[in-house]
Scaffold this motif. Structure first.
Motif, PDB file in Angstrom:
ATOM      1  N   LYS A  37       0.501   5.283   0.235  1.00  0.00           N
ATOM      2  CA  LYS A  37      -0.507   6.232   0.666  1.00  0.00           C
ATOM      3  C   LYS A  37      -0.325   7.612   0.042  1.00  0.00           C
ATOM      4  CE  LYS A  37      -0.883   3.892   5.150  1.00  0.00           C
ATOM      5  NZ  LYS A  37      -0.775   4.041   6.633  1.00  0.00           N
TER       6      LYS A  37
ATOM      7  N   ASP B 219      -5.094   6.204  -1.584  1.00  0.00           N
ATOM      8  CA  ASP B 219      -4.073   5.204  -1.300  1.00  0.00           C
ATOM      9  C   ASP B 219      -4.144   4.149  -2.397  1.00  0.00           C
ATOM     10  OD1 ASP B 219      -3.672   6.633   1.021  1.00  0.00           O
ATOM     11  OD2 ASP B 219      -4.845   5.263   2.282  1.00  0.00           O
TER      12      ASP B 219
ATOM     13  N   ALA C 176       6.245  -4.255   2.258  1.00  0.00           N
ATOM     14  CA  ALA C 176       6.815  -2.934   2.525  1.00  0.00           C
ATOM     15  C   ALA C 176       8.323  -3.004   2.742  1.00  0.00           C
ATOM     16  CB  ALA C 176       6.135  -2.317   3.739  1.00  0.00           C
ATOM     17  N   LYS C 177       8.798  -4.042   3.467  1.00  0.00           N
ATOM     18  CA  LYS C 177      10.233  -4.142   3.723  1.00  0.00           C
ATOM     19  C   LYS C 177      11.012  -4.341   2.428  1.00  0.00           C
ATOM     20  CE  LYS C 177      10.087  -5.765   8.502  1.00  0.00           C
ATOM     21  NZ  LYS C 177      10.520  -6.843   9.454  1.00  0.00           N
TER      22      LYS C 177
ATOM     23  N   GLU D 277      11.151  -1.025   0.523  1.00  0.00           N
ATOM     24  CA  GLU D 277      12.022   0.017   1.057  1.00  0.00           C
ATOM     25  C   GLU D 277      13.388   0.043   0.365  1.00  0.00           C
ATOM     26  OE1 GLU D 277      12.266  -0.601   5.221  1.00  0.00           O
ATOM     27  OE2 GLU D 277      10.215   0.116   5.635  1.00  0.00           O
TER      28      GLU D 277
ATOM     29  N   ALA E  74       3.122   0.642   3.272  1.00  0.00           N
ATOM     30  CA  ALA E  74       2.662  -0.355   4.228  1.00  0.00           C
ATOM     31  C   ALA E  74       2.377  -1.654   3.492  1.00  0.00           C
ATOM     32  CB  ALA E  74       1.421   0.136   4.971  1.00  0.00           C
ATOM     33  N   GLY E  75       2.114  -2.707   4.292  1.00  0.00           N
ATOM     34  CA  GLY E  75       1.774  -4.005   3.728  1.00  0.00           C
ATOM     35  C   GLY E  75       2.890  -5.011   3.898  1.00  0.00           C
TER      36      GLY E  75
ATOM     37  N   GLY F 161       6.517   6.456   6.506  1.00  0.00           N
ATOM     38  CA  GLY F 161       5.218   5.929   6.904  1.00  0.00           C
ATOM     39  C   GLY F 161       4.195   5.831   5.798  1.00  0.00           C
ATOM     40  N   SER F 162       4.585   6.195   4.562  1.00  0.00           N
ATOM     41  CA  SER F 162       3.605   6.159   3.464  1.00  0.00           C
ATOM     42  C   SER F 162       3.557   4.808   2.761  1.00  0.00           C
ATOM     43  CB  SER F 162       3.937   7.244   2.437  1.00  0.00           C
ATOM     44  OG  SER F 162       5.221   7.036   1.865  1.00  0.00           O
TER      45      SER F 162
ATOM     46  N   CYS G  34      -3.381   0.418  -3.690  1.00  0.00           N
ATOM     47  CA  CYS G  34      -3.187  -0.903  -3.097  1.00  0.00           C
ATOM     48  C   CYS G  34      -2.824  -1.918  -4.171  1.00  0.00           C
ATOM     49  CB  CYS G  34      -4.447  -1.345  -2.354  1.00  0.00           C
ATOM     50  SG  CYS G  34      -4.908  -0.258  -0.980  1.00  0.00           S
TER      51      CYS G  34
ATOM     52  N   GLU H 176       0.846  -1.194   0.000  1.00  0.00           N
ATOM     53  CA  GLU H 176       0.000   0.000   0.000  1.00  0.00           C
ATOM     54  C   GLU H 176       0.885   1.248   0.000  1.00  0.00           C
ATOM     55  OE1 GLU H 176      -3.404   2.207   2.780  1.00  0.00           O
ATOM     56  OE2 GLU H 176      -2.574   0.248   3.342  1.00  0.00           O
TER      57      GLU H 176
END
Length: 470
Positions: free
Chosen positions: A105, A118, A213-214, A217, A209-210, A206-207, A120, A103
C-alpha cells in the motif's frame, strides 16, 4: 487430461455477473459441459470484439478483447496477444479477475501517472489501484509476460536516498518516428512504462497485505528487498525468465561530478537534455536509459549501431546514438541526440562505456544484431522446433560443432570480418618498387616479357659488335 474451465475468459465475460459465473462453475461437472461453457465464453468474446470494432453496444462493452484460443489435450487455454496490440482496458479487466496474492500500500507512482497507489501482485499481473478501490487503474495493469526490461536505479538530486523501479513492457521504450497523416485512433496505443519510487527505509506496519504477506515479511527489512523479491518471484512464476532486474553499477559507469546532495556516493547518472526536456542518462549493463520524464527512453545495447559526438564546446557536448531500425513492428527514430552533457564526463562515457562495449565500432554492431535476432527467433520458434523433433531453424549446418547459437553467430561475424580483410589484401597493389617473394606480383606472361626484353638487348649488343668488326 480432463477438460478444465477457462476461468480466465469466463471471468472477463461475466465479471459483472458473479452469480452466473458461480452457476457455471457448479454446473461444469462433466467434460462435455466444461467444453460447452468454454465454447460459449469464446463465442461471447468474439461478439464483444466485433461490437467494439463496429462501435456499437454500451460503453462497457466497447473495449476490444483479443484472445487467442489454443486446444491441447482437450484443455482450452487463453493466451493474451503481445503488448501493443492490446488496449489498456484488456489488461485491467483480466487483472481484476485474477486473485491478489500480495498488496503493498501507499506507493508513489510517477509514471504513467503521478499519484500514490496500492500495488497488487497476482499470478499473471501487476497493477495499481486507488486506496479503497477494488478495480485496477486503467493503463497501469501489466501482464508479467509482457515485461521486457526491469531496472532499479537511485533517484538523483535527493538528499535522502530513494530508488526508482522502472518496468518496461514491449514496444514502450524506443522512440517512435513521427508519421504524417496517422491519426492516434488508427492503432492501439501500447502500455506506457511503469515507474514507482520507494525510500531506503522499511515498509510501514500494516502496509503489506494478501495471502503472501507472511512470506513477504521475511524480506521486508527494506522496501528494496521486498520489491526485489516480489518482482523476481512473480516474473519467474509467470514464466518470464528473460527479464532480469538490473541495477546501476559504478564499476560500469559513474560520473566524475560530485553530488551536492549525497557527496559520499558516486553518481551513476549524468544530466542531459532530450530536446527541451531535461533528464538523466544512466549507462547500464544492458543499455542506455533516459529518464525519468515522459516519454522515457531505453536504448538496448543490441539496438545501438554507433555513438558519435557533436557540438563539442568548452564545457558541454552532445551525444548522438544511432539505432538499428530494421526490426520491430513500428518505425523508430534512427538517431537520438542528447544535449548539454558535461565535458567532465566525456572521457568516462567514451572510454569507460562506449568503447568498452564496442558502440563506436560498427563491426561490433553486426555481432550484437545477430545475437539479438537469434535470441528473438529462439523465443518465437524454440517450442515449435522441439515438437518437430529438434529440427534446427537455421539449417543443419554446424549443429554438431558443440557451439551455442550465439557463439556460432559470433564466429560467423568474425569470419565475415576476416574475409573482408583478405579481400582488401588481395586488392593491394605494391606498385613498381619491387617484387615481393612468393606474392602474386609476377605471372608467366610477365616472365616471358622479361625474357623477350633480355633477348632483345643481347641482339642489340651482337649487332653493335659486328659493326665494330667491319
Amino acid at each position: 487430461m480432463a477438460a478444465q474451465l477457462d476461468t480466465h475468459t469466463l471471468g472477463l465475460v461475466f465479471q459483472s455477473r458473479p452469480d452466473i459465473l458461480a452457476g457455471i462453475q457448479n454446473a461444469a461437472d462433466t467434460p462435455a459441459r466444461t467444453t460447452l461453457f468454454n465454447d460459449i465464453a469464446s463465442f461471447v468474446y468474439e461478439r464483444l470484439a466485433s461490437a467494439a470494432d463496429l462501435g456499437d453496444g454500451p460503453a462497457s462493452k466497447r473495449r476490444r478483447v483479443d484472445i487467442a484460443q489454443t486446444q491441447q489435450n482437450g484443455q482450452t487455454e487463453s493466451r493474451a496477444l503481445p503488448a501493443g496490440s492490446q488496449p489498456a482496458g484488456f489488461n485491467a479487466d483480466a487483472a481484476a479477475a485474477d486473485p491478489v496474492l500480495l498488496e503493498v500500500k501507499d506507493i508513489s507512482v510517477t509514471a504513467p501517472q503521478r499519484k500514490k497507489y496500492d500495488l497488487c501482485f497476482t499470478k499473471n499481473f501487476l497493477y495499481a489501484r486507488a486506496p479503497g478501490s477494488s478495480v485496477p487503474v486503467q493503463g497501469i495493469a501489466y501482464a508479467w509476460t509482457d515485461i521486457e526490461h526491469a531496472f532499479y536505479l537511485p533517484v538523483p538530486d535527493k538528499s535522502q536516498a530513494q530508488y526508482n523501479y522502472v518496468l518496461l513492457p514491449r514496444d514502450s521504450y524506443l522512440p517512435t518516428a513521427k508519421q504524417a497523416g496517422t491519426a492516434p485512433s488508427d492503432k492501439q496505443q501500447p502500455l506506457e512504462p511503469l515507474v514507482f519510487t520507494v525510500p531506503a527505509t522499511a515498509p510501514k506496519p500494516g502496509s503489506i497485505a494478501g495471502p503472501s504477506a507472511k512470506t513477504a515479511e521475511a524480506v521486508s527489512d527494506t522496501y528494496s528487498n521486498l520489491f526485489h523479491w516480489a518482482l523476481t518471484t512473480s516474473l519467474r512464476s509467470a514464466g518470464n525468465h528473460a527479464c532480469q532486474l538490473i541495477g546501476s553499477d559504478p564499476k560500469i559507469f559513474h560520473s566524475v561530478a560530485r553530488q551536492p546532495h549525497r557527496p559520499n556516493e558516486k553518481a551513476v547518472h549524468v544530466k542531459a537534455f532530450r530536446g527541451s526536456k531535461d533528464g538523466f542518462l544512466f549507462f547500464l549493463p544492458t543499455g542506455i536509459l533516459w529518464g525519468f520524464k515522459k516519454p522515457l527512453l531505453f536504448l538496448p545495447l543490441d539496438r545501438i549501431v554507433a555513438v558519435s559526438y557533436t557540438n563539442v564546446l568548452r564545457t558541454t557536448f552532445n551525444m548522438v546514438v544511432e539505432l538499428d531500425d530494421n526490426n520491430g513492428r513500428d518505425a523508430i527514430e534512427k538517431e537520438i541526440e542528447f544535449g548539454m552533457l558535461d565535458q567532465e564526463d566525456y572521457q568516462g562515457i567514451d572510454e569507460t562505456y562506449v568503447r568498452r562495449h564496442g558502440l563506436a565500432d560498427r563491426s561490433m554492431a553486426e555481432q550484437r544484431r545477430a545475437k539479438r535476432e537469434l535470441a528473438e527467433n529462439g523465443r518465437k520458434g524454440g517450442a515449435a522446433g522441439e515438437q518437430e523433433g529438434g529440427g534446427g531453424g537455421a539449417g543443419d549446418e554446424g549443429e554438431d560443432d558443440g557451439l551455442t547459437e550465439l557463439e556460432r553467430a559470433q564466429r560467423e561475424a568474425e569470419q565475415r570480418l576476416q574475409d573482408e580483410e583478405d579481400e582488401m589484401e588481395e586488392d593491394y597493389d605494391p606498385g613498381s618498387e619491387g617484387d615481393s617473394e612468393g606474392e602474386g606480383g609476377s605471372s608467366e606472361e610477365d616472365e616471358e616479357d622479361d625474357d623477350d626484353e633480355a633477348q632483345g638487348e643481347d641482339d642489340d649488343e651482337e649487332g653493335e659488335e659486328e659493326e665494330e668488326g667491319e
